[in-house]
Design an enzyme around this catalytic site. Structure first.
Site, short mmCIF file in Angstrom:
data_model
loop_
_atom_site.label_atom_id
_atom_site.label_comp_id
_atom_site.label_asym_id
_atom_site.label_seq_id
_atom_site.Cartn_x
_atom_site.Cartn_y
_atom_site.Cartn_z
N PRO A 77 61.18 59.78 26.37
CA PRO A 77 61.45 60.66 27.48
C PRO A 77 62.91 60.68 27.88
CG PRO A 77 60.23 58.70 28.15
CD PRO A 77 60.86 58.44 26.84
N GLU A 78 63.44 61.85 27.92
CA GLU A 78 64.76 62.06 28.49
C GLU A 78 64.53 62.73 29.84
OE1 GLU A 78 67.61 63.62 25.62
OE2 GLU A 78 66.22 63.16 24.00
#
Length: 271
Positions: A2-3
DNA sequence: CTTTTGACCTGACAGC
DNA sequence: TGCTGTCAGGTCAAAA
């Protein structure tokens, strides 16, 4: 995994279901995340009400009286809401049982994520204190990037992924933003002009915004809190497209190894 | 101070 | 059907 777009998608999905709710209990099945999940988390959280849910970089901050529950999803983490009593699967490490028969469940196969209790002011904690600019903060602009990069010989791709400079930009969106700004990923950060940083700051914001609109990127296991998948992976300009024609000039997209990470770029559009 | 490297951990997949 | 090697949305600590 996840960014910023994936973490923010998670936050938005959870928000209406967790804020204002009381914690009925916490079950830790495997405390071995990046740092040990506190053994007394159940005692700490039980009876407390979640008063807010914020994001700082790639961290999720659940505000509670006297402290904050801090969650980082690492590479493979995911938060979901499941009905109480839903059987736990192999990598379901932490459950936060909320009033109303709903459980907030942290799943993380690689266990690079974190689940910690921060006493007092969240911003003062070592993990958050040194974080850099938020891409959607007005203070994040070309001037700031230009100033922070002076004297730095490190490649711009690596510079962008440094959370002490700017938060939330990881491997996918660094490649994407550099393409949209027309900057070669290997270029030393200190040798990029102010004008090009103006363009880069805008490209970062635009890229993150488009990914957010797509519900993030699902490469293998990302899903929003309700289980829905992101679809930004189908609209990347360069990421994951080695050998395929550049969407702008048709030149084949190249793959570069920087450190241990893959970088994708167009050799013609990016200089 | 900056830069580089290795470490953490599991699962999926390619190639033999 | 293994087995081995490589790769994957991150980031911290130690060494140079």
């Amino acid at each position: 995994m996840p960014e910023l777009p994936e973490v923010e998608t998670t936050r938005r999905g959870l928000l209406p279901h967790v804020v204002g709710r009381r914690v009925d209990g916490v079950v830790v099945r495997d405390a071995r995340l990046r740092w040990p999940v506190p053994a007394d988390l159940d005692r700490t959280l039980r009876g407390k009400r979640i008063t807010g849910l914020r994001r700082r970089g790639k961290y999720l901050v659940f505000d509670c009286p006297h402290g904050h529950l801090l969650v980082h999803l690492g590479m493979s983490g995911r938060l979901s809401l499941v009905p109480d009593g839903t059987p736990a699967r192999r990598h379901d490490h932490v459950d936060v049982q909320l009033e109303g028969h709903t459980t907030l469940r942290l799943t993380d196969p690689r266990r690079f994520g974190a689940c910690l209790w921060l006493e007092g002011d969240a911003e003062d904690h070592a993990l958050l204190r040194h974080l850099g600019l938020e891409p959607f903060d007005p203070a994040f602009d070309g001037a700031a990037l230009h100033r922070l990069s002076r004297g730095r010989s490190t490649a711009i791709k690596h510079f962008l992924m440094d959370a002490r400079i700017v938060t939330g930009v990881g491997n996918i969106y660094a490649s994407e933003a550099l393409f949209h700004a027309g900057i070669h990923p290997s270029r030393p950060a200190g040798r990029i002009s102010r004008a090009r940083y103006d363009r880069l700051a805008e490209a970062i914001r635009a890229t993150l915004e488009r990914a957010l609109a797509a519900g993030g990127t699902t490469l293998r296991d990302f899903a929003a809190a309700d289980g829905s998948l992101g679809h930004f992976q189908s609209q990347t300009a360069v990421y994951g497209r080695e050998g395929e024609p550049c969407r702008a000039c048709r030149a084949p997209i190249r793959l570069l190894r920087q450190g241990q990470r893959s970088t994708y770029y167009c050799p013609r559009c990016q200089r």
